[in-house]
Design a protein around this motif. Sequence first.
Motif, PDB file in Angstrom:
ATOM      1  N   ILE A 150     -23.512  88.763  28.497  1.00  0.00           N
ATOM      2  CA  ILE A 150     -24.608  89.507  27.890  1.00  0.00           C
ATOM      3  C   ILE A 150     -25.066  90.592  28.858  1.00  0.00           C
ATOM      4  O   ILE A 150     -25.107  90.383  30.068  1.00  0.00           O
ATOM      5  N   TRP A 151     -25.397  91.765  28.310  1.00  0.00           N
ATOM      6  CA  TRP A 151     -25.913  92.859  29.126  1.00  0.00           C
ATOM      7  C   TRP A 151     -27.423  92.705  29.289  1.00  0.00           C
ATOM      8  O   TRP A 151     -28.138  92.491  28.315  1.00  0.00           O
ATOM      9  N   VAL A 174     -23.480  77.971  29.007  1.00  0.00           N
ATOM     10  CA  VAL A 174     -24.461  77.092  28.365  1.00  0.00           C
ATOM     11  C   VAL A 174     -23.905  75.674  28.401  1.00  0.00           C
ATOM     12  O   VAL A 174     -22.760  75.436  28.014  1.00  0.00           O
ATOM     13  N   TYR A 175     -24.731  74.715  28.842  1.00  0.00           N
ATOM     14  CA  TYR A 175     -24.245  73.345  28.975  1.00  0.00           C
ATOM     15  C   TYR A 175     -25.362  72.354  28.673  1.00  0.00           C
ATOM     16  O   TYR A 175     -26.542  72.708  28.613  1.00  0.00           O
ATOM     17  N   ILE A 180     -30.892  85.357  26.750  1.00  0.00           N
ATOM     18  CA  ILE A 180     -29.888  84.330  26.460  1.00  0.00           C
ATOM     19  C   ILE A 180     -30.453  83.289  25.504  1.00  0.00           C
ATOM     20  O   ILE A 180     -29.787  82.875  24.539  1.00  0.00           O
ATOM     21  N   ARG A 181     -31.679  82.861  25.755  1.00  0.00           N
ATOM     22  CA  ARG A 181     -32.313  81.867  24.877  1.00  0.00           C
ATOM     23  C   ARG A 181     -32.442  82.402  23.451  1.00  0.00           C
ATOM     24  O   ARG A 181     -32.158  81.684  22.481  1.00  0.00           O
ATOM     25  N   ARG A 220     -34.840  76.104  21.429  1.00  0.00           N
ATOM     26  CA  ARG A 220     -34.418  75.108  22.418  1.00  0.00           C
ATOM     27  C   ARG A 220     -34.870  75.525  23.815  1.00  0.00           C
ATOM     28  O   ARG A 220     -34.870  76.703  24.156  1.00  0.00           O
ATOM     29  N   ARG A 221     -35.247  74.559  24.616  1.00  0.00           N
ATOM     30  CA  ARG A 221     -35.619  74.833  25.997  1.00  0.00           C
ATOM     31  C   ARG A 221     -34.371  74.780  26.874  1.00  0.00           C
ATOM     32  O   ARG A 221     -33.700  73.746  26.946  1.00  0.00           O
ATOM     33  N   PHE A 222     -34.068  75.897  27.518  1.00  0.00           N
ATOM     34  CA  PHE A 222     -32.940  75.965  28.445  1.00  0.00           C
ATOM     35  C   PHE A 222     -33.485  76.039  29.866  1.00  0.00           C
ATOM     36  O   PHE A 222     -34.429  76.786  30.140  1.00  0.00           O
TER      37      PHE A 222
END
Length: 204
Positions: A12-13, A33-34, A91-92, A99-101
């Motif tokens: 992602i830019w 992402v994991y 990103i989120r 969702r909480r990342f």
Amino acid sequence: GLEFQFKVMRMIWVDIPQPESDRMQRKLVWYLVYSVTNSEKALQPVKQADGTWTVERVDRPLTFIPQFLLEVPRFDKAYPARLIPVAMGPIRMREDPNRRFLNTVEMSQQTLQPGETAWGIATWVDIDSRTDTFSVYVRGLTNAYRWRDEPGAFQKGDPLGKGRRLSRKTLKLNFWRPGDEFFENEAEVRFGAPGALDFEWVWR
């Protein structure tokens, strides 16, 4: 150990502030992402009456202290995952706004109860655009370790452990990007690489 799941490497830019100029610079962020789940019973040693030891499985809280390293063997380069706070929001919003990342520091502050899952994101920047095959090493999923004493390295009177090499069990994920250096596109990234296992446990 912890159960580990992930998406194939994404890009992602993002406009990132530059400390030397206080200006924003648009950079391509690679990210993974994991999720980690405390789904297995932990191994616990139990001393027997005869002085020997056995192992039993018990439910217990676990903490994942992640260490991610992206290596490009072809160019002999290694990139530790970096904290990029300004990238977490975009990103989120792209992956799942509800969702909480967690970044790697936030993840290490979590205590996972049995059956609990946490989601995280590992980020990298300034990856060599010529990268075609690369590996991501994930450390912290298990506390397994081993050591090797180098022959002749220890002599009488030396400090205990001199010459000993300690290795930790690490998950290795292999990826392949069959593109060129002029257009970095996440759609080209594949899990697995020609002539290599998709993933494997290694000692390092």
